[in-house]
Write an enzyme that holds these catalytic residues in place. Structure first.
Site, short mmCIF file in Angstrom:
data_model
loop_
_atom_site.label_atom_id
_atom_site.label_comp_id
_atom_site.label_asym_id
_atom_site.label_seq_id
_atom_site.Cartn_x
_atom_site.Cartn_y
_atom_site.Cartn_z
N GLN A 115 98.04 47.16 -70.42
CA GLN A 115 97.10 46.09 -70.76
C GLN A 115 97.70 44.71 -70.54
OE1 GLN A 115 97.24 45.70 -75.49
NE2 GLN A 115 96.97 47.84 -74.85
N HIS A 117 96.78 40.34 -71.91
CA HIS A 117 96.02 39.48 -72.80
C HIS A 117 95.80 38.12 -72.16
CE1 HIS A 117 96.73 42.58 -75.71
NE2 HIS A 117 98.03 42.34 -75.75
N GLU A 152 102.14 38.59 -78.54
CA GLU A 152 102.65 39.66 -79.40
C GLU A 152 104.18 39.68 -79.37
OE1 GLU A 152 99.10 42.93 -78.47
OE2 GLU A 152 101.12 43.24 -77.70
N HIS A 274 101.72 45.06 -69.76
CA HIS A 274 102.70 45.75 -70.59
C HIS A 274 102.09 47.02 -71.19
CE1 HIS A 274 100.41 43.14 -73.36
NE2 HIS A 274 100.58 44.11 -74.24
N ARG A 293 92.39 46.03 -70.04
CA ARG A 293 93.17 47.24 -69.74
C ARG A 293 93.32 47.45 -68.25
NH1 ARG A 293 90.14 47.87 -74.25
NH2 ARG A 293 91.29 48.48 -76.11
#
Length: 414
Positions: A115, A117, A152, A274, A293
């Site tokens: 995925q 972001h 993240e 990642h 995704r």
């Protein structure tokens, strides 16, 4: 401060044993993937705050049972009732009247989806577009659930395997060429002949838009070759075992394979593809659900939007190690303000460590039996914490930690 009661999410990729072993509970046999700590509406932490009747106390009972006079409420509702008291004025000005991060225990027993972001501007644009087009927020093809970005950080508690960022095209070409699978040869040629950005973009596009039936056969042949070769190819055979025929198996070969040791961390910024492959860790992220995704999933893949978001550049997967200070805090440096993660390894026998801050905090114990004391609930002897237990500390609340063990401290930068 308040002891938190947290929800464990039973996603299919979760380990059946890692979180129970940390918590000292009996495994149920079902996957236990993530334990959420925070105020995310999907599974907010719960805590006990005195009810209105408890403030004055019934005359007939001068020493009431604290459980009987307290109601369990969600952290989301507590913050909504008085954001400035719980979060502090500076955090509310910076991030609005909500906790801007979500802290998790993450236990991967199988690979998560490959995925990426969006950055903040992309998330705002994408969310506005889907709102304008009337795409239901719970629709399976909805991409932008909110208007926020989702950086993240994952910190390993056990050896932890993952994928992070693109390899150099030549390295990816060598890895794929060694499989000697004929349908993959055009990808090898592209990776060797084109400039970096074009090579990575063209190959990922080709993988994700290939005929599904033909790609499933190619993945099967690649998985068999990876199993036979072992070594650097072994992780991809394992991925294919969990996701047979998935084009994400080939896409994963374009990415850096990373192995974290306990205490090491990995930061995942916008546009960086990642995946987590296996292990137990502490994860912290901006409070968002925006995920695009690339593979290793039965869920919707929006290829055009994905290709718009991905940063097609080779990167070194920087492994973060905490920077120690004279106060005993070990900080994991990241380039975002929505969260700040650090660790305290308490040896026991020393003076209490003062963690009082003007920002909201969640303290998570991962080892030992430390105590957190302050001016709120449990201020006398403090709140004893076992592995997997956590507390929420409102902004400005006095808090000291002592004893022996390991505590992770999550807060914000203002």
């Amino acid at each position: 401060m308040d002891r938190l009661s947290n929800t464990v999410r039973p996603y299919a990729w979760g380990s059946t044993t890692a979180i129970p072993e940390l918590l000292g509970t009996v495994p149920t046999g079902e996957p236990q993937a993530e334990m959420w700590m925070g105020a995310h509406p999907g599974a907010p932490s719960r805590l006990r705050r005195p009810s209105a009747s408890a403030v004055s106390g019934p005359v007939s009972d001068p020493d009431p049972d604290p459980v009987s006079v307290s109601d369990e409420v969600s952290l989301t509702d507590v913050i909504a009732a008085d954001p400035e008291r719980e979060l502090g004025p500076a955090a509310v000005r910076a991030f609005g009247p909500r906790l801007p991060f979500l802290l998790k225990l993450l236990a991967a027993g199988a690979p998560l989806s490959l995925q990426v972001h969006p950055d903040l501007a992309q998330a705002q644009q994408g969310h506005a577009d889907e709102e304008r087009r009337g795409v239901p927020v719970n629709a399976p093809h909805r991409t932008y659930k909110d208007a926020n970005h989702k950086p993240e950080l994952i910190c390993a508690l056990t050896p932890f395997d993952g994928l992070c960022g693109f390899r150099r095209p030549a390295e990816a070409a060598d890895l794929i060429a060694a499989l000697e699978v004929d349908p993959l040869k055009p990808y090898v040629d592209l990776l060797r002949a084109q400039p970096e950005e074009e090579a990575l973009r063209e190959v990922l596009t080709a993988i994700l838009t290939a005929d599904p039936v033909a790609m499933a056969h190619t993945v099967a042949d690649a998985a068999e070759a990876a199993e036979r070769l072992g070594g650097a190819h072994a992780p991809y055979a394992q991925i294919a075992h969990h996701y047979p025929g998935d084009p994400g198996v080939i896409a994963a070969m374009l990415l850096n394979y990373v192995q974290l040791q306990p205490g090491e961390a990995m930061f995942l910024g916008a546009g960086v593809p990642h995946a987590y492959l296996g292990g137990l860790g502490v994860e912290i992220m901006a409070n968002s659900d925006n995920v695009l995704r690339c593979g290793l999933t039965p869920k919707h893949i929006d290829v055009p939007e994905l290709l718009r978001i991905v940063r097609f550049e080779a990167t070194e997967p920087g492994i973060l190690r905490p920077e120690a200070s004279s106060t005993g805090e070990e900080l994991y440096e990241t380039p975002v303000d929505e969260f700040r993660l650090s660790r305290y390894v308490l040896p026991g026998g020393g003076a209490p460590v003062d963690l009082t801050a003007a920002t909201p905090q969640i303290l998570l114990c991962t080892a030992g039996a430390p105590r957190a004391g302050g001016t709120g609930a449990g201020a006398g002897e403090g709140i004893g914490l076992a592995p997997g237990e956590s507390v929420f500390v409102p902004a400005g609340e006095t808090v000291e930690v002592s004893g022996t063990g390991t505590l992770f401290r999550a807060t914000v930068v203002v």
